[in-house]
Design a protein around this motif. Structure first.
Motif, PDB file in Angstrom:
ATOM      1  N   PHE A 173      38.994  29.414  16.498  1.00 25.17           N
ATOM      2  CA  PHE A 173      40.662  29.891  16.083  1.00 25.17           C
ATOM      3  C   PHE A 173      41.548  28.970  17.246  1.00 25.17           C
ATOM      4  N   LEU A 189      45.405  33.150  29.388  1.00 31.21           N
ATOM      5  CA  LEU A 189      44.709  35.054  29.127  1.00 31.21           C
ATOM      6  C   LEU A 189      43.845  34.689  30.616  1.00 31.21           C
ATOM      7  N   HIS A 192      38.787  38.643  31.858  1.00 37.24           N
ATOM      8  CA  HIS A 192      39.027  39.790  30.876  1.00 37.24           C
ATOM      9  C   HIS A 192      37.300  39.908  29.759  1.00 37.24           C
ATOM     10  N   ASP A 194      35.548  41.203  26.401  1.00 34.82           N
ATOM     11  CA  ASP A 194      36.434  41.256  24.760  1.00 34.82           C
ATOM     12  C   ASP A 194      36.132  42.510  24.213  1.00 34.82           C
ATOM     13  N   GLN A 205      29.339  36.707  24.069  1.00 33.36           N
ATOM     14  CA  GLN A 205      30.397  35.675  23.971  1.00 33.36           C
ATOM     15  C   GLN A 205      30.056  34.642  24.030  1.00 33.36           C
ATOM     16  N   HIS A 336      35.766  36.781  31.249  1.00 37.23           N
ATOM     17  CA  HIS A 336      36.425  35.521  31.419  1.00 37.23           C
ATOM     18  C   HIS A 336      38.036  35.448  30.586  1.00 37.23           C
ATOM     19  N   ARG A 338      41.714  32.140  30.484  1.00 36.46           N
ATOM     20  CA  ARG A 338      42.022  30.142  30.358  1.00 36.46           C
ATOM     21  C   ARG A 338      43.176  30.690  30.342  1.00 36.46           C
ATOM     22  N   ARG A 345      44.804  22.995  20.613  1.00 40.22           N
ATOM     23  CA  ARG A 345      43.122  22.925  21.566  1.00 40.22           C
ATOM     24  C   ARG A 345      42.276  23.998  19.949  1.00 40.22           C
ATOM     25  N   LEU A 347      39.087  26.358  19.517  1.00 44.22           N
ATOM     26  CA  LEU A 347      37.364  26.594  19.885  1.00 44.22           C
ATOM     27  C   LEU A 347      36.984  27.248  18.710  1.00 44.22           C
TER      28      LEU A 347
HETATM   29  O1  LIG Z   1      40.905  30.416  24.048  1.00 49.19           O
HETATM   30  C1  LIG Z   1      40.263  30.441  25.398  1.00 49.19           C
HETATM   31  O2  LIG Z   1      39.045  29.656  26.368  1.00 49.19           O
HETATM   32  C2  LIG Z   1      39.504  31.568  25.181  1.00 49.19           C
HETATM   33  C3  LIG Z   1      39.966  32.985  24.452  1.00 49.19           C
HETATM   34  C4  LIG Z   1      39.622  34.675  24.878  1.00 49.19           C
HETATM   35  O3  LIG Z   1      39.376  34.838  26.155  1.00 49.19           O
HETATM   36  C5  LIG Z   1      39.498  35.433  23.913  1.00 49.19           C
HETATM   37  O4  LIG Z   1      38.894  34.462  22.888  1.00 49.19           O
HETATM   38  O5  LIG Z   1      38.633  36.335  23.930  1.00 49.19           O
END
Ligand SMILES: O=C(O)CCC(=O)C(=O)O
Ligand SMILES: C[N+](C)(C)CCCC[C@H](N)C(=O)O
Length: 368
Positions: A173, A189, A192, A194, A205, A336, A338, A345, A347
């Motif tokens: 993503f 973010l 939190h 997930d 995760q 987690h 960010r 960016r 991931l």
């Molecule tokens: O983009 C990130 O580093 C984390 C994204 C995130 O918190 C998630 O996908 O639940």
């Protein structure tokens, strides 16, 4: 076995190591391991509970290593000392207890596993430090992973297998709205967990930042959810009690999907009072009705007091994920997030169910 005697419907056994264990006759009859009562090749009982008679001990004999019981229903059961010794309650329950080591801030930077992917994938033994780190701290890193989906998938499979959800199996993503969620933006973010909207949140995760070019920010933020909950329990016991009992509804809505689930934000094992899960995500909370104003105010007071721990920079561990390093976090415990970012960016990663990663840890004999 040193001594065996019966008192009423209890068989008391004194073992050579000094252990004294009491067995109810109903337990012993149910745990007969003869070929009529038990499928040794599938580790399953073969009798239905209603077909196991409420038998009493008619007579018994024993040696150092075996106990033989003749039941008044005519059945004959043999038990090894080794088998019976497992069921000293303290030993049995301790073996199954997880022992998370709580942390705050950057305390565990040098303690968590940072394993080269070759070692991690080399063998079950080779993977052990990663699973031990997840059990201890809820965080582990696997390094020198090819910065692409394929390289990351190998790691996800070895952690327990790729869990499929509304987001797919392996996901990649970026700031492209592939799903109706702020993760697919460059917004910050706050920390939190997930999947608070699933009946069971993902166990792990796994995040691998495979690119971040032409911009800045996008730092990862981690917090030990168990540390925050423990602090809340110490300092605001009423709020802790509320958050372990009050069901908070969370939702995930996109075209063709509407996930929703309600559960307390802090889940504990009621008999041991141990923390078992944190389900904290301030963004995915549904609009809720409250039975009365008191409940409504308790909800906001308690949630804010917990959130303060999670938002306190002293409790947060902030770092930049780099291509090649796969981060693995226990989504039942570690939060987690960010920081916002600019540039491109990307991931990739996946979820792994809790059952599947604990299966690996248990097979490695790291847990009971
Ligand atoms: O983009 C990130 O580093 C984390 C994204 C995130 O918190 C998630 O996908 O639940
Ligand atoms: C991108 N990825 C699939 C990892 C997560 C997307 C879902 C994030 C959701 N708000 C939650 O917190 O569960």
């Amino acid at each position: 076995m040193e001594k065996v005697y019966t008192i009423e419907r209890v068989v008391e056994i004194k073992f050579e190591d000094g252990n004294l264990i009491s067995f109810e006759d109903c337990w012993l009859r149910d745990h007969c391991r003869c070929s009529t009562c038990y499928h040794a090749d599938t580790y399953q009982r073969s009798q239905h509970i209603l077909d196991i008679p409420d038998a009493r001990v008619k007579s018994f004999s024993f040696s150092k290593t075996q106990l033989n019981i003749i039941w008044d229903c005519g059945h004959n059961s043999l038990y090894s000392a080794e088998f019976l010794l497992q069921f000293d309650y303290k030993k049995w329950s301790d073996k199954r207890r997880l022992r998370p080591q709580l942390w705050r801030g950057t305390e565990v930077t040098d303690k968590v596993a940072r394993l080269n992917v070759k070692q991690f994938l080399s063998s079950a033994e080779g993977a052990k430090p990663v699973f031990q780190s997840l059990l201890d701290y809820g965080v582990a890193f696997i390094e020198d992973v090819s910065p692409n989906l394929m390289g990351t998938e190998e790691v996800c499979q070895a952690l327990g297998g790729v869990q499929r959800t509304v987001f797919g199996g392996m996901w990649q993503f970026t700031t492209k709205p592939d799903h109706a969620d702020t993760a697919y933006t460059n917004l910050p973010l706050a920390v939190h967990n997930d999947n608070t909207y699933f009946t069971e949140a993902a166990g792990l995760q796994i995040l691998h930042c495979i690119e971040h070019t032409g911009g800045s920010g996008g730092k990862t933020v981690l917090v030990d959810g168990f540390y925050g909950a423990t602090e809340l329990r110490k300092n605001c016991p009423e709020d802790y009690e509320f958050l372990t009992t009050f069901d908070v509804e969370a939702e995930y809505i996109e075209e063709g999907h509407h996930h929703s689930y309600s559960a307390p934000i802090i889940r504990i094992n009621r008999s041991t009072q141990e923390l078992t899960q944190i389900r904290y995500n301030v963004y995915d909370r549904s609009a809720m009705a409250f039975a009365d104003g008191g409940l409504c105010r308790s909800y906001y007071r308690s949630l804010r007091n917990l959130a303060r721990y999670y938002q306190d920079p002293a409790n947060q561990w902030q770092f930049k994920l780099k291509p090649g390093t796969v981060m693995v976090i226990d989504n039942f415990r570690v939060l987690h997030g960010r920081t916002s970012f600019t540039g491109t960016r990307v991931l990739c990663g996946s979820y792994v169910t809790r059952s599947d990663w604990l299966d690996r840890a248990r097979t490695l004999k790291l847990i009971g």
